[in-house]
Design a protein around this motif. Structure first.
Motif, PDB file in Angstrom:
ATOM      1  N   LYS A  16       8.185 -31.079  66.143  1.00  0.00           N
ATOM      2  CA  LYS A  16       7.233 -30.785  64.937  1.00  0.00           C
ATOM      3  C   LYS A  16       7.044 -29.547  64.671  1.00  0.00           C
ATOM      4  CE  LYS A  16       3.453 -32.521  62.202  1.00  0.00           C
ATOM      5  NZ  LYS A  16       2.291 -33.434  62.415  1.00  0.00           N
ATOM      6  N   LEU A  17       7.356 -28.845  63.403  1.00  0.00           N
ATOM      7  CA  LEU A  17       6.820 -27.143  63.268  1.00  0.00           C
ATOM      8  C   LEU A  17       5.404 -27.203  62.620  1.00  0.00           C
ATOM      9  CD1 LEU A  17       7.970 -24.298  63.414  1.00  0.00           C
ATOM     10  CD2 LEU A  17       8.627 -24.857  61.001  1.00  0.00           C
ATOM     11  N   ALA A  45       5.008 -23.377  77.067  1.00  0.00           N
ATOM     12  CA  ALA A  45       3.840 -23.877  77.894  1.00  0.00           C
ATOM     13  C   ALA A  45       4.191 -24.950  79.066  1.00  0.00           C
ATOM     14  CB  ALA A  45       2.792 -24.205  77.155  1.00  0.00           C
ATOM     15  N   ILE A  46       4.230 -24.673  80.155  1.00  0.00           N
ATOM     16  CA  ILE A  46       4.432 -25.633  81.125  1.00  0.00           C
ATOM     17  C   ILE A  46       3.321 -26.154  81.892  1.00  0.00           C
ATOM     18  CG2 ILE A  46       5.674 -25.886  83.348  1.00  0.00           C
ATOM     19  CD1 ILE A  46       7.487 -25.410  80.851  1.00  0.00           C
ATOM     20  N   ARG A  47       3.064 -27.255  82.274  1.00  0.00           N
ATOM     21  CA  ARG A  47       1.841 -27.862  83.073  1.00  0.00           C
ATOM     22  C   ARG A  47       2.610 -27.854  84.435  1.00  0.00           C
ATOM     23  NH1 ARG A  47       0.938 -31.823  78.843  1.00  0.00           N
ATOM     24  NH2 ARG A  47      -1.100 -31.590  77.833  1.00  0.00           N
ATOM     25  N   GLY A  48       1.675 -27.122  85.450  1.00  0.00           N
ATOM     26  CA  GLY A  48       2.022 -27.299  86.985  1.00  0.00           C
ATOM     27  C   GLY A  48       1.139 -27.937  87.457  1.00  0.00           C
ATOM     28  N   GLU A  49       1.463 -27.892  88.867  1.00  0.00           N
ATOM     29  CA  GLU A  49       0.311 -28.657  89.752  1.00  0.00           C
ATOM     30  C   GLU A  49      -1.203 -28.168  89.754  1.00  0.00           C
ATOM     31  OE1 GLU A  49       1.822 -29.071  93.647  1.00  0.00           O
ATOM     32  OE2 GLU A  49       3.598 -30.025  93.301  1.00  0.00           O
ATOM     33  N   ASN A  50      -1.104 -26.802  89.634  1.00  0.00           N
ATOM     34  CA  ASN A  50      -2.676 -26.158  89.611  1.00  0.00           C
ATOM     35  C   ASN A  50      -2.831 -25.343  88.386  1.00  0.00           C
ATOM     36  OD1 ASN A  50      -2.784 -26.813  92.560  1.00  0.00           O
ATOM     37  ND2 ASN A  50      -1.147 -25.043  92.824  1.00  0.00           N
ATOM     38  N   ILE A  51      -1.854 -25.029  87.536  1.00  0.00           N
ATOM     39  CA  ILE A  51      -2.101 -24.264  86.166  1.00  0.00           C
ATOM     40  C   ILE A  51      -1.363 -24.854  85.121  1.00  0.00           C
ATOM     41  CG2 ILE A  51      -1.890 -22.010  85.157  1.00  0.00           C
ATOM     42  CD1 ILE A  51      -1.825 -20.440  87.875  1.00  0.00           C
ATOM     43  N   CYS A  68       5.729 -20.619  70.320  1.00  0.00           N
ATOM     44  CA  CYS A  68       5.717 -21.298  71.403  1.00  0.00           C
ATOM     45  C   CYS A  68       6.322 -22.929  71.403  1.00  0.00           C
ATOM     46  CB  CYS A  68       4.439 -21.534  72.020  1.00  0.00           C
ATOM     47  SG  CYS A  68       3.078 -22.485  70.991  1.00  0.00           S
ATOM     48  N   LEU A  69       6.643 -23.323  72.384  1.00  0.00           N
ATOM     49  CA  LEU A  69       6.727 -24.877  72.653  1.00  0.00           C
ATOM     50  C   LEU A  69       5.663 -25.406  73.219  1.00  0.00           C
ATOM     51  CD1 LEU A  69      10.468 -25.261  74.028  1.00  0.00           C
ATOM     52  CD2 LEU A  69       9.602 -25.650  71.582  1.00  0.00           C
ATOM     53  N   THR A  70       4.900 -26.374  72.782  1.00  0.00           N
ATOM     54  CA  THR A  70       3.730 -26.959  73.044  1.00  0.00           C
ATOM     55  C   THR A  70       3.564 -28.328  73.166  1.00  0.00           C
ATOM     56  OG1 THR A  70       1.200 -26.858  72.910  1.00  0.00           O
ATOM     57  CG2 THR A  70       2.806 -26.371  70.969  1.00  0.00           C
ATOM     58  N   ALA A  71       3.112 -28.982  74.316  1.00  0.00           N
ATOM     59  CA  ALA A  71       2.829 -30.384  74.233  1.00  0.00           C
ATOM     60  C   ALA A  71       1.477 -30.990  73.405  1.00  0.00           C
ATOM     61  CB  ALA A  71       3.035 -30.959  75.401  1.00  0.00           C
ATOM     62  N   VAL A  72       0.540 -29.672  73.033  1.00  0.00           N
ATOM     63  CA  VAL A  72      -0.633 -29.964  72.500  1.00  0.00           C
ATOM     64  C   VAL A  72      -0.924 -29.197  71.358  1.00  0.00           C
ATOM     65  CG1 VAL A  72      -3.244 -29.609  73.203  1.00  0.00           C
ATOM     66  CG2 VAL A  72      -1.652 -30.157  75.003  1.00  0.00           C
ATOM     67  N   PRO A  73      -1.227 -30.019  70.441  1.00  0.00           N
ATOM     68  CA  PRO A  73      -1.282 -29.314  68.899  1.00  0.00           C
ATOM     69  C   PRO A  73      -2.495 -28.020  69.237  1.00  0.00           C
ATOM     70  CG  PRO A  73      -1.708 -31.655  68.625  1.00  0.00           C
ATOM     71  CD  PRO A  73      -1.482 -31.185  70.058  1.00  0.00           C
ATOM     72  N   VAL A  84       6.000 -25.400  68.126  1.00  0.00           N
ATOM     73  CA  VAL A  84       6.946 -26.284  68.104  1.00  0.00           C
ATOM     74  C   VAL A  84       6.429 -27.380  69.110  1.00  0.00           C
ATOM     75  CG1 VAL A  84       9.279 -27.338  68.667  1.00  0.00           C
ATOM     76  CG2 VAL A  84       9.039 -25.149  67.442  1.00  0.00           C
ATOM     77  N   LEU A  85       5.702 -28.463  68.228  1.00  0.00           N
ATOM     78  CA  LEU A  85       5.241 -29.465  69.063  1.00  0.00           C
ATOM     79  C   LEU A  85       6.290 -30.557  69.644  1.00  0.00           C
ATOM     80  CD1 LEU A  85       2.274 -30.733  69.805  1.00  0.00           C
ATOM     81  CD2 LEU A  85       2.335 -32.049  67.795  1.00  0.00           C
ATOM     82  N   VAL A  86       6.194 -30.544  70.955  1.00  0.00           N
ATOM     83  CA  VAL A  86       7.245 -31.743  71.659  1.00  0.00           C
ATOM     84  C   VAL A  86       6.507 -32.620  72.498  1.00  0.00           C
ATOM     85  CG1 VAL A  86       9.072 -30.044  71.447  1.00  0.00           C
ATOM     86  CG2 VAL A  86       7.541 -30.199  73.458  1.00  0.00           C
ATOM     87  N   GLU A  87       6.972 -33.525  72.935  1.00  0.00           N
ATOM     88  CA  GLU A  87       6.422 -34.598  73.934  1.00  0.00           C
ATOM     89  C   GLU A  87       6.249 -33.873  75.240  1.00  0.00           C
ATOM     90  OE1 GLU A  87       6.877 -39.115  75.613  1.00  0.00           O
ATOM     91  OE2 GLU A  87       7.747 -38.608  73.683  1.00  0.00           O
ATOM     92  N   ASP A  88       7.264 -33.209  75.778  1.00  0.00           N
ATOM     93  CA  ASP A  88       7.288 -32.812  77.156  1.00  0.00           C
ATOM     94  C   ASP A  88       8.143 -31.308  77.101  1.00  0.00           C
ATOM     95  OD1 ASP A  88       8.466 -32.036  79.574  1.00  0.00           O
ATOM     96  OD2 ASP A  88       8.245 -34.266  80.356  1.00  0.00           O
ATOM     97  N   THR A  89       7.219 -30.277  77.504  1.00  0.00           N
ATOM     98  CA  THR A  89       7.893 -29.001  77.274  1.00  0.00           C
ATOM     99  C   THR A  89       8.923 -28.639  78.417  1.00  0.00           C
ATOM    100  OG1 THR A  89       5.894 -28.217  78.627  1.00  0.00           O
ATOM    101  CG2 THR A  89       5.840 -28.232  76.189  1.00  0.00           C
ATOM    102  N   VAL A  90       8.961 -29.296  79.470  1.00  0.00           N
ATOM    103  CA  VAL A  90       9.933 -29.100  80.564  1.00  0.00           C
ATOM    104  C   VAL A  90      11.312 -29.611  79.914  1.00  0.00           C
ATOM    105  CG1 VAL A  90      10.981 -29.491  82.778  1.00  0.00           C
ATOM    106  CG2 VAL A  90       8.426 -28.757  82.475  1.00  0.00           C
TER     107      VAL A  90
END
Length: 259
Positions: A16-17, A45-51, A68-73, A84-90
């Protein structure tokens, strides 16, 4: 990286744009490290184990990234930038890489195996480089982030590519193979790497055979005939198995008279 439009990003990810931007706006690179963004990049934006990379979206956009590609508005959007809002950025990163790779109908060799991936990659690169400009996986960039990063280095001058694919869980090689869409595959051997996650060597074999999912009909799949498990592999009939070895007398390609 060759330019890629916002329209292409949306088509690849079904995202979603957010933001007032033309669909014909182009990005000139893709970056997962906010400290390394350049003007015109897409930050992922990638969610890692620590960051969590979502913490650095604003900084990346202010640092030159176009979007950016993001899973958070975004709570507060940066003016003039797009999200660009997506469910899973990876997953979305892989989808963008797959769409980008499709622009380049060149021979690609996909390599996996418990041992020998990097050495085999270097051998293949050395051979193909004699015939034209060849891209190869650098370092250990062989996972869900590294393979897309490798594919984004494709450009109009690239004539061949050698892509290394690693895994530590079932399903990973399938995702990477579907992303890179290799025209030929190599499985070096089945060992004991990641046995703690997969349980048995037979499960490791199944995981490595996932490379078949991204190979086109008629593609060669090169396998080690000397390995104790690989000869039992169920190679899809739509692929062409090519066996190599030293001890296996029935191998298609065999080293003899070794000095």
């Amino acid at each position: 990286m060759e330019p890629m439009t916002v329209r292409e990003l949306l088509a690849a990810t079904d995202g979603k744009l957010l933001g007032d931007v033309s669909l014909d706006t182009t990005i000139s690179g893709v970056e997962t490290d906010s400290r390394a963004v350049h003007d015109g990049d897409l930050f992922v934006a990638i969610r890692g184990e620590n960051i969590d990379g979502h913490q650095f979206i604003t900084g990346a956009l202010e640092g030159g990234a176009l979007g950016c590609l993001t899973a958070v508005p975004p709570k507060e959007a940066v003016p003039g930038k797009f999200y660009v809002l997506v469910e899973d950025t990876v997953q979305a990163l892989g989808q963008v890489a797959r769409a980008y790779k499709a622009k380049f109908p060149i021979p690609v060799i996909g390599i996996t195996g418990s041992v020998g991936k990097t050495t085999t990659k270097e051998f293949c690169y050395a051979v193909l480089s004699a015939f034209g400009t060849t891209l190869k996986t650098e370092g250990n960039q062989n996972n869900d982030i590294g393979v897309p990063n490798t594919l984004f280095r494709l450009d109009d001058a690239t004539e061949y590519a050698v892509v290394e694919m690693g895994m530590d869980h079932a399903g990973e090689i399938e995702r990477l193979s579907r992303c890179a869409r290799p025209s030929a595959g190599i499985i070096t051997m089945i060992g004991v790497s990641h046995l703690e996650n997969l349980g048995t060597r037979e499960n490791i074999l199944k995981a490595k055979m996932e490379i078949c999912t991204g190979l086109p009909d008629g593609a060669p799949l090169v396998l080690n005939a000397d390995n104790d498990l690989l000869p039992a592999a169920q190679v899809p009939s739509r692929l062409r198995a090519v066996w190599f070895g030293i001890e296996a007398e029935n191998a298609d390609v065999r080293a003899t008279d070794i000095t």
